[in-house]
Design an enzyme around this catalytic site. Structure first.
Site, PDB file in Angstrom:
ATOM      1  N   ASP A  89      23.000  24.025 105.619  1.00 52.52           N
ATOM      2  CA  ASP A  89      22.551  25.412 105.621  1.00 52.52           C
ATOM      3  C   ASP A  89      23.758  26.299 105.919  1.00 52.52           C
ATOM      4  OD1 ASP A  89      23.008  25.156 108.311  1.00 52.52           O
ATOM      5  OD2 ASP A  89      20.909  25.154 108.892  1.00 52.52           O
ATOM      6  N   GLY A  91      24.087  28.892 108.099  1.00 51.82           N
ATOM      7  CA  GLY A  91      24.200  29.531 109.411  1.00 51.82           C
ATOM      8  C   GLY A  91      23.324  30.764 109.532  1.00 51.82           C
ATOM      9  N   PHE A  93      20.043  31.149 109.301  1.00 50.88           N
ATOM     10  CA  PHE A  93      18.837  30.987 110.125  1.00 50.88           C
ATOM     11  C   PHE A  93      19.174  30.953 111.613  1.00 50.88           C
ATOM     12  CE2 PHE A  93      15.584  28.512 112.349  1.00 50.88           C
ATOM     13  CZ  PHE A  93      14.458  29.256 112.024  1.00 50.88           C
ATOM     14  N   ASP A 143      22.826  34.212 104.136  1.00 56.76           N
ATOM     15  CA  ASP A 143      21.817  35.258 103.966  1.00 56.76           C
ATOM     16  C   ASP A 143      21.276  35.679 105.324  1.00 56.76           C
ATOM     17  OD1 ASP A 143      20.479  32.900 104.593  1.00 56.76           O
ATOM     18  OD2 ASP A 143      18.686  33.490 103.502  1.00 56.76           O
ATOM     19  N   GLN A 187      14.752  35.872  99.236  1.00 57.04           N
ATOM     20  CA  GLN A 187      14.146  36.520 100.402  1.00 57.04           C
ATOM     21  C   GLN A 187      13.157  37.593  99.933  1.00 57.04           C
ATOM     22  OE1 GLN A 187      14.214  35.522 103.392  1.00 57.04           O
ATOM     23  NE2 GLN A 187      16.079  34.297 103.664  1.00 57.04           N
ATOM     24  N   ASP A 264      13.015  20.412 104.002  1.00 51.27           N
ATOM     25  CA  ASP A 264      13.642  19.889 105.221  1.00 51.27           C
ATOM     26  C   ASP A 264      12.856  20.429 106.395  1.00 51.27           C
ATOM     27  OD1 ASP A 264      15.405  21.883 107.128  1.00 51.27           O
ATOM     28  OD2 ASP A 264      14.993  22.731 105.155  1.00 51.27           O
ATOM     29  N   CYS A 302       1.616   1.273 107.451  1.00 47.03           N
ATOM     30  CA  CYS A 302       3.039   1.627 107.490  1.00 47.03           C
ATOM     31  C   CYS A 302       3.911   0.380 107.571  1.00 47.03           C
ATOM     32  CB  CYS A 302       3.313   2.544 108.682  1.00 47.03           C
ATOM     33  SG  CYS A 302       5.033   3.095 108.764  1.00 47.03           S
ATOM     34  N   CYS A 307       6.225  -0.114 113.246  1.00 50.12           N
ATOM     35  CA  CYS A 307       4.871  -0.626 112.986  1.00 50.12           C
ATOM     36  C   CYS A 307       4.863  -2.136 112.734  1.00 50.12           C
ATOM     37  CB  CYS A 307       4.243   0.116 111.813  1.00 50.12           C
ATOM     38  SG  CYS A 307       3.793   1.820 112.233  1.00 50.12           S
TER      39      CYS A 307
END
Length: 374
Positions: A89, A91, A93, A143, A187, A264, A302, A307
């Site tokens: 990413d 930065g 956020f 952004d 956005q 993610d 699973c 498990c």
């Protein structure tokens, strides 16, 4: 990076992202490795869960250990010893999360380093340079993640600045002669008209993929679904679509139904450390006393290491004793649950029966199927 769209079922898409470092089958879930590690896991263990691509955090890795130490190891792949693709990413956020500690201006963001309080400046250009040094296979533009709630005027100003920052990110990325992929971020908050302007502006600049940002920040689920239904058809068909920071298993299912290829979220790993474990029929809270004498595995269906080897009673005991092994075993299970879910979704799209899969999925967890308006 090359994206191959193989087949569709309604709006849902089955494809592949092809990198020099390996192939990622889509729809894909990317585990989050904020500080160059998926918490508590070795890269080999992460790979064994079925993960093909990881997310790294530009902001945190820049502040610590920094670009120079990263370069001593070649890049982030060499530093953390994950040899598959990595998306980082930008930065944006994290800056959004700093709240009062930051000041957003046209040139970039001024803030105080949360580690030691020193003044720091992050701009679109700087973000591109850091991600270049990280060797990111997918670089995200810098952004502003518009907060929720935001009125139309604020959301418009924020989106327009993000568009200008997108153009600056593209320019610096190209100047660095970075041969990896660069994704734009759409956005516009919950406003369809603003999302329209954002998509159009980003497509004009031209990117290798497009992310939908500014969702899963507190808005009602109906708004998230509405925005995805509105935005996804406007994204070029031959480009991958990434829903950032999402989410719960149901959110992944709903994102895929509306045309998303990549996700993610910290949820599987964070919830694992808190003893919230995802299973076929919903969620188990391993801390609850009812698991104290339960010799059955977490999930009969699973195939994960946890498990195959351990009982609910043992995992309950580890959680009660606050043992590190408990957090590790829980994380292995939750990450495998997410990868198994994505594999089943991919198979359902291939077979053309995604809606039947969706119906069965919600029936098992005891929830109604959300309406699809696309």
């Amino acid at each position: 990076m090359k994206f191959e769209l193989q087949t569709t079922d309604g709006q849902a898409r089955r494809g592949r992202l092809i990198f020099e470092r390996g192939v990622v089958e889509t729809p894909a879930f990317m585990p989050v490795g904020t500080y160059g590690t998926v918490k508590g896991m070795t890269p080999e263990e992460v790979k064994e869960t079925g993960a093909q691509i990881l997310l790294g955090n530009t902001f945190h890795l820049w502040l610590r250990p920094g670009q120079e130490i990263m370069k001593l190891h070649g890049d982030l792949h060499g530093f953390m010893q994950w040899h598959g693709p990595i998306l980082t990413d930008s930065g944006g956020f994290q800056v959004f999360s700093l709240g009062a500690m930051r000041k957003i201006k046209e040139e970039g963001v001024h803030f105080r380093n949360p580690i030691n309080g020193t003044p720091v400046f992050l701009s679109p250009e700087k973000s591109m340079e850091i991600q270049y040094d990280l060797g990111s296979d997918i670089v995200m533009i810098f952004d502003e993640c518009t907060p929720y709630p935001a009125d139309w005027d604020y959301a418009k100003r924020s989106m327009e600045m993000s568009l200008r920052w997108a153009a600056r990110s593209r320019k610096r990325f190209d100047e660095l002669q970075n041969k990896n992929a660069l994704f734009g971020i759409i956005q516009g908050s919950i406003y369809e008209d603003l999302r329209d302007i954002s998509v159009k502006g980003l497509v004009e600049i031209g990117f290798d993929g497009y992310a939908v940002g500014g969702l899963a920040v507190g808005e009602p689920k109906e708004d998230m679904h509405r925005i995805l239904e509105h935005v996804c058809p406007q994204i070029p068909q031959d480009k991958p679509r990434y829903l950032m920071g999402v989410g719960k298993p149901e959110d992944l299912v709903e994102g895929v139904r509306r045309g998303i290829d990549m996700f993610d979220c910290v949820m599987p790993t964070r919830n694992a450390r808190n003893g919230h474990l995802f299973v076929t029929h919903g969620v188990i809270k391993i801390r609850n006393a009812k698991h104290k004498e339960d010799t059955s595995p977490l999930d009969e269906q699973c195939d994960c290491y946890t498990c195959r080897n351990y009982s609910r009673a043992y995992l309950h005991h580890l959680d009660r004793c606050n043992e590190i092994l408990g957090a590790r075993l829980n994380t292995i299970h939750n990450l495998r649950y997410y990868q198994r879910l994505m594999a089943k979704i991919r198979q359902a799209i291939e077979e053309g029966n995604l809606e039947q899969f969706v119906e069965d999925f919600y029936q098992r967890i005891g929830k109604p199927v959300p309406a699809l308006s696309i």
